[in-house]
Design a protein around this motif. Sequence first.
Motif, PDB file in Angstrom:
ATOM      1  N   ALA A 245       0.909  -1.267  -0.003  1.00 11.41           N
ATOM      2  CA  ALA A 245      -0.102  -0.048  -0.011  1.00 11.41           C
ATOM      3  C   ALA A 245       0.849   1.253  -0.040  1.00 11.41           C
ATOM      4  CB  ALA A 245      -0.945   0.065   1.240  1.00 11.41           C
ATOM      5  N   ILE A 246       1.966   1.188   0.718  1.00 10.58           N
ATOM      6  CA  ILE A 246       3.026   2.468   0.827  1.00 10.58           C
ATOM      7  C   ILE A 246       3.397   2.385  -0.352  1.00 10.58           C
ATOM      8  CG2 ILE A 246       5.080   3.514   1.886  1.00 10.58           C
ATOM      9  CD1 ILE A 246       4.168   1.801   4.404  1.00 10.58           C
ATOM     10  N   ALA A 247       4.136   1.417  -1.189  1.00 11.72           N
ATOM     11  CA  ALA A 247       4.548   1.458  -2.418  1.00 11.72           C
ATOM     12  C   ALA A 247       3.703   2.025  -3.322  1.00 11.72           C
ATOM     13  CB  ALA A 247       5.138   0.180  -2.747  1.00 11.72           C
ATOM     14  N   ALA A 248       2.634   1.510  -3.424  1.00 14.43           N
ATOM     15  CA  ALA A 248       1.407   2.153  -4.461  1.00 14.43           C
ATOM     16  C   ALA A 248       1.329   3.440  -4.301  1.00 14.43           C
ATOM     17  CB  ALA A 248       0.261   1.263  -4.137  1.00 14.43           C
ATOM     18  N   GLU A 249       1.354   4.231  -2.929  1.00  9.63           N
ATOM     19  CA  GLU A 249       1.047   5.704  -2.943  1.00  9.63           C
ATOM     20  C   GLU A 249       2.361   6.260  -3.411  1.00  9.63           C
ATOM     21  OE1 GLU A 249      -1.417   7.901   0.565  1.00  9.63           O
ATOM     22  OE2 GLU A 249       0.663   7.220   1.186  1.00  9.63           O
ATOM     23  N   LEU A 250       3.479   5.811  -3.097  1.00  4.45           N
ATOM     24  CA  LEU A 250       4.826   6.340  -3.754  1.00  4.45           C
ATOM     25  C   LEU A 250       4.709   6.549  -5.289  1.00  4.45           C
ATOM     26  CD1 LEU A 250       7.444   4.429  -1.600  1.00  4.45           C
ATOM     27  CD2 LEU A 250       6.661   6.624  -1.228  1.00  4.45           C
ATOM     28  N   ILE A 251       4.200   5.458  -5.895  1.00  2.00           N
ATOM     29  CA  ILE A 251       4.079   5.402  -7.283  1.00  2.00           C
ATOM     30  C   ILE A 251       2.856   6.617  -7.750  1.00  2.00           C
ATOM     31  CG2 ILE A 251       3.076   4.088  -9.278  1.00  2.00           C
ATOM     32  CD1 ILE A 251       4.471   1.612  -7.958  1.00  2.00           C
ATOM     33  N   SER A 252       2.044   6.774  -7.038  1.00  3.58           N
ATOM     34  CA  SER A 252       0.866   7.242  -7.307  1.00  3.58           C
ATOM     35  C   SER A 252       1.391   8.843  -7.179  1.00  3.58           C
ATOM     36  CB  SER A 252      -0.115   7.333  -6.132  1.00  3.58           C
ATOM     37  OG  SER A 252      -1.358   8.188  -6.632  1.00  3.58           O
ATOM     38  N   VAL A 253       2.137   9.353  -6.189  1.00  2.31           N
ATOM     39  CA  VAL A 253       2.768  10.935  -6.179  1.00  2.31           C
ATOM     40  C   VAL A 253       3.753  10.848  -7.024  1.00  2.31           C
ATOM     41  CG1 VAL A 253       4.049  12.261  -4.785  1.00  2.31           C
ATOM     42  CG2 VAL A 253       2.321  10.642  -3.586  1.00  2.31           C
ATOM     43  N   ARG A 254       4.702   9.973  -7.231  1.00  5.60           N
ATOM     44  CA  ARG A 254       5.710   9.969  -8.499  1.00  5.60           C
ATOM     45  C   ARG A 254       5.133  10.199  -9.972  1.00  5.60           C
ATOM     46  NH1 ARG A 254      10.383   5.379  -9.198  1.00  5.60           N
ATOM     47  NH2 ARG A 254      11.624   6.640 -10.753  1.00  5.60           N
ATOM     48  N   ARG A 255       4.172   9.628 -10.078  1.00  4.55           N
ATOM     49  CA  ARG A 255       3.553   9.451 -11.541  1.00  4.55           C
ATOM     50  C   ARG A 255       2.417  10.630 -11.644  1.00  4.55           C
ATOM     51  NH1 ARG A 255       8.061   7.867 -13.398  1.00  4.55           N
ATOM     52  NH2 ARG A 255       8.480   5.417 -12.963  1.00  4.55           N
ATOM     53  N   ASP A 256       1.990  11.450 -10.727  1.00  3.34           N
ATOM     54  CA  ASP A 256       1.370  12.490 -10.721  1.00  3.34           C
ATOM     55  C   ASP A 256       1.770  13.781 -11.484  1.00  3.34           C
ATOM     56  OD1 ASP A 256      -0.888  14.374 -10.416  1.00  3.34           O
ATOM     57  OD2 ASP A 256      -0.852  14.403  -8.100  1.00  3.34           O
ATOM     58  N   LYS A 257       1.437  14.046 -12.794  1.00  2.00           N
ATOM     59  CA  LYS A 257       1.817  15.133 -13.763  1.00  2.00           C
ATOM     60  C   LYS A 257       1.478  16.182 -13.075  1.00  2.00           C
ATOM     61  CE  LYS A 257       3.802  11.882 -16.286  1.00  2.00           C
ATOM     62  NZ  LYS A 257       5.357  11.690 -16.217  1.00  2.00           N
ATOM     63  N   SER A 258       0.536  16.374 -12.203  1.00  2.00           N
ATOM     64  CA  SER A 258       0.093  17.677 -11.697  1.00  2.00           C
ATOM     65  C   SER A 258       0.544  18.054 -10.577  1.00  2.00           C
ATOM     66  CB  SER A 258      -1.693  17.688 -11.563  1.00  2.00           C
ATOM     67  OG  SER A 258      -1.850  16.973 -10.487  1.00  2.00           O
ATOM     68  N   ALA A 259       1.442  17.214  -9.979  1.00  2.00           N
ATOM     69  CA  ALA A 259       2.194  17.624  -8.658  1.00  2.00           C
ATOM     70  C   ALA A 259       3.297  18.601  -9.036  1.00  2.00           C
ATOM     71  CB  ALA A 259       2.481  16.341  -8.207  1.00  2.00           C
TER      72      ALA A 259
END
Length: 259
Positions: A245-259
């Motif tokens: 779950a933590i790794a998935a959140e890291l990926i989500s933040v990393r690949r968020d182009k709007s961030a």
Amino acid sequence: MKNFFRKISEQFNSSNKVITAVLTDLESSEIDENLIGEMMMVDEDGGIEYSSEKMEKEIRKYILEEEMKREILNLTNTKEAELKSIELNKDNKIELFIEPVLDNPRLLVFGAGHIASPLVKISSLMDFEITVIDDREEFLNYDNFPSADSLICLPYKDYFENFKARQNDYIVIVTRGHQFDYEVLKELIREDVKYIGMIGSSKKINEVYTKLREKDKVSDKELSRVHSPIGLKINSETPEEIAVAIAAELISVRRDKSA
């Protein structure tokens, strides 16, 4: 040119903002057209490197002017590759292809317990540069963390004496108690990093947040950037599932182009 690319390589271990700029076009009767394809490297501290002595000789004289140098240094705020036209003066205009120099994301895991081990294993498959920090030698070893790039055995407060954050840092706080969570989070809450996540029950999180508000004057806006409870909601229960779950959140933040 060889030394120039070596200097670019060195910047991968730097926390400075750095861009490379390739000269792609120019409108000038003073600058040699043969410079097209030459490069500059600019960092936020004011350092400018040139790919050749000729490039330095012909371009440097224009950017010594304070206003022009400021414009060149502002290029370090570039987040994605782009073409940029710059008017050196009324008779000289250049076009640069600007690209930020980005290091591999750095994952800092505070705590070497039962969740940290599977998290490091999973994250090592995602090109993170991984450091685990804990003060317990019996937990912090390469038998438990064979995929880690670095293990640092220090009290958390001592670790921060020489710490320098990077914009591409991902922070995971999974220590063995809320006092240690507090020690770590108070040092990082105002740092310009990509991600901060902290594990804990609602009660434990509230205790840490209350202490930060009352003792360290941390605002609710600052606290809102912390991912806590940590990890995407996938009904995880075991340490391995929580790590996923933590790794998935890291990926989500990393690949968020709007961030």
